[in-house]
Design a protein around this motif. Sequence first.
Motif, PDB file in Angstrom:
ATOM      1  N   SER A 122      30.048  44.064  85.461  1.00  0.00           N
ATOM      2  CA  SER A 122      31.230  43.396  86.003  1.00  0.00           C
ATOM      3  C   SER A 122      31.011  41.914  86.264  1.00  0.00           C
ATOM      4  O   SER A 122      31.828  41.280  86.929  1.00  0.00           O
ATOM      5  CB  SER A 122      31.640  44.067  87.325  1.00  0.00           C
ATOM      6  N   THR A 156      35.782  39.084  85.244  1.00  0.00           N
ATOM      7  CA  THR A 156      36.170  40.258  84.481  1.00  0.00           C
ATOM      8  C   THR A 156      37.301  41.004  85.165  1.00  0.00           C
ATOM      9  O   THR A 156      37.551  40.862  86.355  1.00  0.00           O
ATOM     10  CB  THR A 156      34.978  41.224  84.323  1.00  0.00           C
ATOM     11  N   PHE A 212      35.008  46.939  81.661  1.00  0.00           N
ATOM     12  CA  PHE A 212      35.288  45.609  82.192  1.00  0.00           C
ATOM     13  C   PHE A 212      35.495  44.657  81.020  1.00  0.00           C
ATOM     14  O   PHE A 212      34.742  44.708  80.031  1.00  0.00           O
ATOM     15  CB  PHE A 212      34.133  45.107  83.054  1.00  0.00           C
ATOM     16  N   ASP A 265      36.622  40.440  79.770  1.00  0.00           N
ATOM     17  CA  ASP A 265      36.989  39.057  80.063  1.00  0.00           C
ATOM     18  C   ASP A 265      37.570  38.452  78.793  1.00  0.00           C
ATOM     19  O   ASP A 265      38.025  39.176  77.906  1.00  0.00           O
ATOM     20  CB  ASP A 265      35.810  38.251  80.622  1.00  0.00           C
TER      21      ASP A 265
END
Length: 361
Positions: free
Chosen positions: A136, A140, A158, A160
Amino acid sequence: HDHNYDLHKEAIAAMDASVNVADGTAWHAYGGTPSPALEAVRAAHPNKCILFTEQTAHGKANFPGDVPWSLQNCLLKPVVLGACCGLQWNLVLDASGGPRLQGGPGNCRGLVTLEVGGAIGLEPECVGMWHMCRGSRGKTSFVAVEAAQHSSLLCAGFVDECDARAVIMCEEVGEFRIQICSDGHWYEVDITGPAVLTVEGMRTSTTPTPGIVPTVPRRLFTWPSRFAVRSEQGTWLASHGEYQDCIYMSEAESASLWEQWTAVPVSGGGVVLRSPHGMFLGSNGDSCQALAGLIDALQFSVQEMPQGMVRLVCARGILMHAGADDQQSARDKERKLSGLLRRAAGFWGGRQASSVVVRGE
């Protein structure tokens, strides 16, 4: 509310009475379990935050039992059920469970233990915390993960802007191959359970599609006891015997000593590749490099392809034949080695890459 799971009815009542001023609920795991507690709270107040804020371990460490317990009750399972953080304490204690306040418990463990003489000992709770922090890290967002095909898998995803990661715990004993789909890209990870692992380096678009879907199909790839790795271009993955850190693609007609490898199993179900000179396959940016130690070596899984070919996949991408004209680092090394190298071994993270075939004894 900042208390144990078994008081979730009281927590819901408290939220009902203070819904306009309370931001959410906080939880400990000294009593009860996250399911059904967090499920009930989330159903009653779906727009309020959930935080896991306290748990300390007690007594003598038992890694096979304490690692999954921590993930189930404090870190991974609460996140899956809607928690936005997981806190454990104490961070560091000494071997006697101190320092502690007068009247406090004397059997607590920290995430790490400061031993007599200054040595640091890692406790079971540190394992789960490390994986969750790794998965994480950065800016994220959590995405839901489906593991319907295997009840012993517990997974959190997770994402991004350009990367997707998954923390996976498998409590069942055995060997499994987990397929992960992230934004249309498929990845495979071999795992020997029980185990916990973090899968990272999966590509996503700028607007990632939630949906990392672990499944557990088909058999594991069987590595020969000794083998050579040949690209579609006909070159062999080789470890140089004179320049110890040099990995290159050999243009020899057949595989000799420098082109032979062995697979060393590692935790999580993958393997690292060991050369006949005792070096391990690692990376230097987007190109390969031989390393003396096992810890920083690349861990590979296998994607089986048509016609008996495979792809060797690691966190850096897919192992492939990379032309020296396409890599500045390869050209520099080629000049250094007086023309001994004609091609570099490198990585590529896209959907398609050159396949390799593993031939062995």
